[in-house]
Design a protein around this motif. Structure first.
Motif, PDB file in Angstrom:
ATOM      1  N   GLY A 154      42.195  30.722  31.768  1.00 48.35           N
ATOM      2  CA  GLY A 154      43.216  30.241  32.863  1.00 48.35           C
ATOM      3  C   GLY A 154      42.555  29.958  34.372  1.00 48.35           C
ATOM      4  N   VAL A 155      41.184  29.847  34.253  1.00 51.10           N
ATOM      5  CA  VAL A 155      40.638  29.621  35.647  1.00 51.10           C
ATOM      6  C   VAL A 155      40.214  28.253  35.474  1.00 51.10           C
ATOM      7  CG1 VAL A 155      38.790  30.135  37.074  1.00 51.10           C
ATOM      8  CG2 VAL A 155      39.766  32.050  35.520  1.00 51.10           C
ATOM      9  N   ALA A 156      40.476  27.421  36.761  1.00 50.70           N
ATOM     10  CA  ALA A 156      40.381  26.058  36.608  1.00 50.70           C
ATOM     11  C   ALA A 156      38.795  25.727  36.880  1.00 50.70           C
ATOM     12  CB  ALA A 156      40.958  25.203  37.873  1.00 50.70           C
ATOM     13  N   TYR A 157      38.339  25.033  36.170  1.00 50.24           N
ATOM     14  CA  TYR A 157      36.768  24.619  36.409  1.00 50.24           C
ATOM     15  C   TYR A 157      36.670  23.003  36.232  1.00 50.24           C
ATOM     16  CZ  TYR A 157      37.134  23.275  31.528  1.00 50.24           C
ATOM     17  OH  TYR A 157      37.392  22.521  30.253  1.00 50.24           O
ATOM     18  N   ASP A 158      35.542  22.711  36.744  1.00 52.94           N
ATOM     19  CA  ASP A 158      35.165  21.375  36.878  1.00 52.94           C
ATOM     20  C   ASP A 158      34.773  20.835  35.434  1.00 52.94           C
ATOM     21  OD1 ASP A 158      33.784  18.610  37.068  1.00 52.94           O
ATOM     22  OD2 ASP A 158      32.719  19.358  39.212  1.00 52.94           O
ATOM     23  N   ASN A 159      35.569  19.960  34.810  1.00 54.32           N
ATOM     24  CA  ASN A 159      35.423  19.517  33.560  1.00 54.32           C
ATOM     25  C   ASN A 159      34.698  18.050  33.338  1.00 54.32           C
ATOM     26  OD1 ASN A 159      37.070  17.680  34.255  1.00 54.32           O
ATOM     27  ND2 ASN A 159      38.846  17.902  32.705  1.00 54.32           N
TER      28      ASN A 159
ATOM     29  N   PHE B 248      21.541  54.193  34.737  1.00 55.68           N
ATOM     30  CA  PHE B 248      22.822  53.849  35.534  1.00 55.68           C
ATOM     31  C   PHE B 248      23.669  52.838  34.406  1.00 55.68           C
ATOM     32  CE2 PHE B 248      19.904  53.790  39.353  1.00 55.68           C
ATOM     33  CZ  PHE B 248      20.315  55.078  39.798  1.00 55.68           C
ATOM     34  N   ILE B 249      24.972  52.969  34.567  1.00 56.85           N
ATOM     35  CA  ILE B 249      25.772  51.885  34.046  1.00 56.85           C
ATOM     36  C   ILE B 249      26.803  51.462  35.055  1.00 56.85           C
ATOM     37  CG2 ILE B 249      27.568  51.621  32.291  1.00 56.85           C
ATOM     38  CD1 ILE B 249      26.299  53.697  30.402  1.00 56.85           C
ATOM     39  N   PHE B 250      26.676  50.186  35.467  1.00 59.67           N
ATOM     40  CA  PHE B 250      27.651  49.628  36.250  1.00 59.67           C
ATOM     41  C   PHE B 250      28.609  48.663  35.716  1.00 59.67           C
ATOM     42  CE2 PHE B 250      24.233  49.600  40.238  1.00 59.67           C
ATOM     43  CZ  PHE B 250      24.467  51.336  39.880  1.00 59.67           C
ATOM     44  N   THR B 251      29.988  49.074  35.771  1.00 63.54           N
ATOM     45  CA  THR B 251      30.891  48.131  35.410  1.00 63.54           C
ATOM     46  C   THR B 251      30.966  46.975  36.439  1.00 63.54           C
ATOM     47  OG1 THR B 251      32.658  49.585  36.349  1.00 63.54           O
ATOM     48  CG2 THR B 251      32.453  49.656  34.077  1.00 63.54           C
ATOM     49  N   ILE B 252      31.180  45.941  36.177  1.00 60.89           N
ATOM     50  CA  ILE B 252      31.474  44.588  37.073  1.00 60.89           C
ATOM     51  C   ILE B 252      32.713  44.304  36.703  1.00 60.89           C
ATOM     52  CG2 ILE B 252      28.999  44.197  37.718  1.00 60.89           C
ATOM     53  CD1 ILE B 252      28.765  42.439  35.271  1.00 60.89           C
ATOM     54  N   SER B 253      33.710  44.013  37.529  1.00 63.33           N
ATOM     55  CA  SER B 253      35.017  43.667  37.177  1.00 63.33           C
ATOM     56  C   SER B 253      35.673  42.846  38.250  1.00 63.33           C
ATOM     57  CB  SER B 253      35.766  45.057  37.102  1.00 63.33           C
ATOM     58  OG  SER B 253      35.269  45.901  36.151  1.00 63.33           O
ATOM     59  N   ILE B 254      36.659  42.230  37.767  1.00 63.84           N
ATOM     60  CA  ILE B 254      37.885  41.451  38.761  1.00 63.84           C
ATOM     61  C   ILE B 254      38.802  42.298  38.850  1.00 63.84           C
ATOM     62  CG2 ILE B 254      39.219  39.254  39.015  1.00 63.84           C
ATOM     63  CD1 ILE B 254      36.062  38.692  39.059  1.00 63.84           C
TER      64      ILE B 254
ATOM     65  N   ALA C 174      42.546  40.182  32.918  1.00 61.50           N
ATOM     66  CA  ALA C 174      42.069  39.201  32.023  1.00 61.50           C
ATOM     67  C   ALA C 174      41.097  38.431  32.640  1.00 61.50           C
ATOM     68  CB  ALA C 174      43.605  38.284  31.614  1.00 61.50           C
ATOM     69  N   GLY C 175      40.117  39.081  33.342  1.00 64.67           N
ATOM     70  CA  GLY C 175      39.185  38.127  34.045  1.00 64.67           C
ATOM     71  C   GLY C 175      37.908  38.270  33.356  1.00 64.67           C
TER      72      GLY C 175
END
Length: 521
Positions: A248-253, A313-319, A417-418
């Protein structure tokens, strides 16, 4: 060279020649607005020395140069030397409000750039706001004088830019292509019709030769490849296409193209053949390439993978998202989009962290970034509770003892949903990518699969969509070093933190003093 009519994805391609190697002691960068014409439209863009992309720096391994940066623009600016370790001298590293305050309009900053173990291709770019979209250029680091490449010397080299020029080649010759993904948001697939490419280095570190038809390169990453002009004389398209895994994220197609044109007398195929690129969301194609990279690990180019780890270390990376009054923002359900590391969305301070650390200024940053995720859940599940979407705000960093060893696992999540790939970049260091996988990291099983023999040495790693990547490094470079996602919107939203590496005991393991012309805050 002729210009080709094509869209620009911000992907630079350089074929840089040994004969052009003129490493200077001092360079001048003048940042100013310049009229620039693209697709029949002219507008002012921010440039260095009136060039887009900016000037290429040519150095040898171990050189030190000075770059005098003059800001004649209307905006604040900083310049970062991406992948240059800057041993003991983070003062010139460049990220705004991390190691310096910005160079204000009318200001000047003489930046010392110290090269050490890097060899290959890196790049420089603005590190303030979104200015790097047009303020960037290549860094070519040749072997030390008297040394040579660990592969056959390429035959001929001419700097080109993928979206504006044709590449002319001669049959039977070999060309060194220095690939830089300068895009703001997009991972890219890259290929040349009917030709294979042999990877020989990534992020200014040599690799075992890896021959592939398709290369995947993430924002911030550099890859050196050899192109053998071994086909029948003709015209062949080289092409780059966005790899976008987020739903659902716009991208340059569009597909960025240029032409490889063989010399000689012949009737070229019309139109030139196009390479077969993977589908835009082909995660398998992306991770299979990245996961195939291996360090050269030769006698001349040894590696030193940390084995006895002192910091896990464990780092979650989230939207994430923050609520807005009356649901008035443009994000989902009226929220404002955010991002985080271990549930802390980074807040940029008003003076730089390096200055605060060096002079003991309180209240600028905290040191409570968690070692592990504060909430344990199925990070990559299709549906996640809404109450996990809102992070904390803070300017939190991680402090390391000098010469300690670090294993850091980046764990992607599917919050908002990122789920998407995150090219994570660490300043001041290169790190060994010892493992990666899809899904949730298993602390008991996954370390058993680590590559501790010849893992690639990189400064940027694309953590796969809803997956994980494990890196290791030795904290032997004292200072303050930024770590962030190299997708610009994720950086802006807060997917950042910093490591503070304390001084060692001997004086030669201490952070060096600041230069006298640091930009004022």
């Amino acid at each position: 060279m002729e210009a080709s009519k094509t869209q620009c994805l911000g992907f630079l391609l350089f074929l840089v020649g040994i004969l052009q190697c003129k490493a200077g002691v001092r360079y001048t960068f003048v940042v100013d607005e310049t009229p620039y014409k693209r697709l029949c439209s002219t507008k002012n863009i921010l440039t260095v020395n009136g060039q887009f992309p900016g000037p290429t720096l040519y150095v040898h391994k171990g050189d030190t140069i000075i770059v005098d940066v003059y800001n004649k623009a209307k905006y604040n600016i900083t310049i970062h030397w991406h992948g240059v370790k800057q041993p003991r001298f983070p003062w010139s590293d460049g990220p705004e409000y991390i190691t310096q305050c910005p160079i204000q309009p009318g200001g000047k900053f003489s930046q010392k750039v110290i090269f050490s173990t890097e060899e290959g291709t890196l790049w420089w770019h603005a590190h303030s706001d979104w200015s790097r979209a047009t303020v960037h250029g290549a860094i070519v680091i040749y072997p030390k004088k008297g040394s040579s490449y660990p592969f056959r010397k390429p035959d001929a080299e001419v700097p080109i830019i993928l979206d504006t020029f044709k590449l002319r080649v001669e049959q039977g010759k070999t060309y060194l292509l220095r690939l830089i993904n300068a895009a703001m948001q997009d991972l890219l697939f890259f290929s040349i019709a009917n030709h294979s490419l042999t990877v020989v280095a990534t992020d200014a570190s040599y690799t075992k030769p890896l021959t592939r038809d398709i290369i995947t390169i993430s924002p911030g990453q550099t890859i050196d490849v050899l192109l053998e002009a071994n086909q029948n004389p003709d015209h062949y398209h080289m092409a780059g296409r966005v790899y976008s895994s987020a739903l659902g994220v716009a991208y340059d197609n569009t597909t960025t193209t240029a032409v490889v044109e063989y010399s000689g007398n012949y009737t070229p195929t019309s139109p030139p053949p196009l390479p077969q690129l993977p589908y835009y969301n082909d995660t398998s194609a992306s991770v299979n390439f990245t996961g195939s990279l291996r360090s050269l690990a030769s006698e001349e180019h040894p590696i030193d993978v940390p084995v006895n780890i002192t910091n896990h270390f464990i780092f979650t990376i989230s939207i994430n998202s923050f609520p807005c009054p009356n649901n008035s923002c443009a994000g989902p359900n009226g929220t404002r989009l955010a991002a985080s590391v271990n549930n802390i969305s980074f807040t940029t301070p008003s003076i730089d962290i390096l200055q605060a650390y060096y002079y003991g200024i309180n209240g600028v940053f905290g040191t409570r970034l968690p070692n592990f995720p504060p909430y344990i859940f199925n990070f990559t599940a299709d549906i996640l509770p809404l109450d996990l979407e809102t992070p904390e705000r803070g300017t939190e960093v991680k402090v390391l003892k000098y010469n300690s060893t670090v294993e850091l696992v980046f764990q992607g999540t599917n919050l908002m949903a990122g789920g998407t790939d995150h090219p994570m970049h660490l300043h001041g260091y290169s790190f060994y990518v010892v493992g990666w996988g899809l899904g949730n990291y298993d602390i008991k099983k996954d370390p058993l699969t680590y590559n501790l023999v010849d893992p690639p040495l990189q400064n940027t790693i694309a953590v796969p969509k809803n997956g994980w990547a494990a890196i290791r490094f030795r904290a032997d470079n004292p200072g303050v070093w930024f770590m962030h996602c190299h997708i610009e919107r994720h950086l802006t939203w807060g997917m950042d933190t910093a490591f503070i590496v304390r001084n060692g005991v001997p004086p030669n393991t201490h952070l060096l003093s600041p230069p006298p012309d640091m930009p004022p805050c």
